[in-house]
Write an enzyme that holds these catalytic residues in place. Structure first.
Site: not given
Ligand code: ADP
Length: 407
Positions: A91, A180, A241
């Site tokens: 990833r 994502h 966040r």
């Protein structure tokens, strides 16, 4: 074909070993607190047995060496020799404008990933550490990069540009990249597979709610807008966040609190979101408990804000797609919090969303349709599986590479 999937974070290394014959995972696990005190590796075998290994893991190289050692160990492993692994899929968080699909990792690709470290300073450096560790430990094994940003490279310019001087886009690549992507890709595709419908005909809103959270508008199988931006800070309210924020607030706080760049960055990335609002936790379970059991007012406010922000984006994305056919929930919260799903979908009948409370109640970590059978919009829960996408992309690229070299 056996594929090792690695997801390297700044202090963790998640791994899954795939047997691509039947897409099974004989071994998976995580090295945590890498480079910190109290590091350990936790594994889970195919039979569900879990084992924890304590040990000092000073960096990613040591962590991956440890993981490879477990993979080949007689007691806990699932292969005899490392050369049984055909490829490693990583990833990689930011691939900038350069990568709109997964690629075989070459020196040139690695240099590009390094270039994007500036944009993703919390993620890309760790991804590179993983790539370099494999290069050192098993240099003969090909590696593939699967980018979080790739799926969102189909956004049109009017969606990805920020209204700041154009020269800054040219100079620094400041634009929305979105993150994502692998999850949004997987859940939109999987939702259509479950419904036995052609993704090319569907307007889908994908809602990934984990510690980090983002949404995407997926039209005809392509991402046309997404809530995260240049960095993974924009958009929804997340664990720590802030998500969307008037940029004017930043300079105001810096001035009033006499803090610099790094402190303001820490404030909006690590001390804000649900943690900052509720003062309870960044963990949704604890916040829901505080709201439901203790009637904690700030926890209730935080939840209201959280659900409201998602609802606002549903309206926005339905609007830019000219309607919506499928709404998909995923991520730790999307998959496990019936309460959040219900609050988010409440009052959206005008969009054709007829939510079924009975089907939603108690539903956790399972593929399901949670709208009424009469609902024009299908609301679904689809547990995400980014690792499987990484393994499949890696297998495809390696197979193509082998085919080419045979010619
Ligand atoms: P990450 O982005 O780190 O991969 P996850 O997708 O694992 O995060 O999501 C973590 C979030 O999911 C946490 O806020 C956690 O509280 C939440 N979560 C997990 N299980 C539940 C549950 N049963 N109810 C509510 N929230 C849950």
């Amino acid at each position: 074909m056996k594929i090792l999937v690695l997801n390297c974070g700044s202090s963790s290394i998640k791994f899954q070993l795939f047997n691509m014959k039947n897409k099974s995972v004989p071994l998976k696990g995580i090295a945590e607190k890498v480079g910190l005190k109290g590091s350990f590796v936790r594994i889970e075998k195919a039979n569900g047995e879990k084992v924890r290994f304590e040990g000092e893991i000073i960096d990613h190289l040591v962590g991956i060496e440890y993981i490879l050692g477990i993979t080949t160990s007689k007691k806990h492993g699932c292969i005899e020799k490392l050369n049984e692994i055909d490829a490693v899929g990583h990833r990689v968080v930011n691939g900038g404008e350069r990568f709109s699909a997964s690629v075989l990792i070459t020196d040139e690709v690695q240099a590009e990933v390094e270039r994007f470290c500036e944009i993703a300073p919390l993620h890309n450096p760790a991804n590179l550490k993983g790539i370099n560790a494999i290069k050192m430990l098993i240099p003969e094994i090909p590696q593939v990069a699967v980018f979080d940003t790739a799926f969102h490279q189909t956004l049109p310019p009017y969606a990805y540009m920020y209204a700041i001087p154009y020269s800054l886009y040219k100079k620094y690549g400041i634009r929305k990249y979105g993150y994502h992507g692998t999850s949004h890709y997987y859940i939109s595709k999987r939702a259509c597979d479950i419904l036995k419908t052609d993704i090319k005909t569907q307007r889908i809103i994908t809602i990934h709610l984990g510690n980090g959270a983002s949404m995407a508008a997926v039209k005809e199988g392509k991402s046309i807008d997404t809530s995260m931006g240049f960095t993974p800070l924009e958009g929804l309210i997340m664990g720590t966040r802030s998500g969307d924020l008037d940029a004017g607030v930043l300079s105001f706080i810096m001035d009033k609190e006499k803090i610099g760049l790094s402190a303001i960055s820490t404030l909006v990335n690590k001390q804000s979101g649900m943690l900052g609002i509720t003062g309870v936790s960044s963990d949704m379970r604890e916040i829901e408990d505080a709201a439901n059991e203790n009637h904690n007012e700030r926890a209730i406010l935080g939840l209201d804000m959280y659900h409201y922000r998602v609802k606002k984006y549903i309206g926005a994305y339905a609007s830019v797609m000219g309607g919506v056919d499928i709404l998909v929930f995923a991520g730790g919260i999307g998959e496990n919090s019936p309460e959040s799903r219900e609050a988010i979908c409440d009052g959206l009948e005008f969009l054709g969303i007829e939510f079924d409370q009975k089907k939603n109640k108690g539903l956790r970590s399972k593929e399901a349709i949670i709208s009424k059978s009469t609902s024009p919009v299908k609301v679904m829960v689809v547990p995400t599986n980014e690792e499987l996408v990484i393994a499949e992309d890696t297998m495809r690229i390696i197979s193509e590479m082998k085919k080419k070299s045979r010619k």
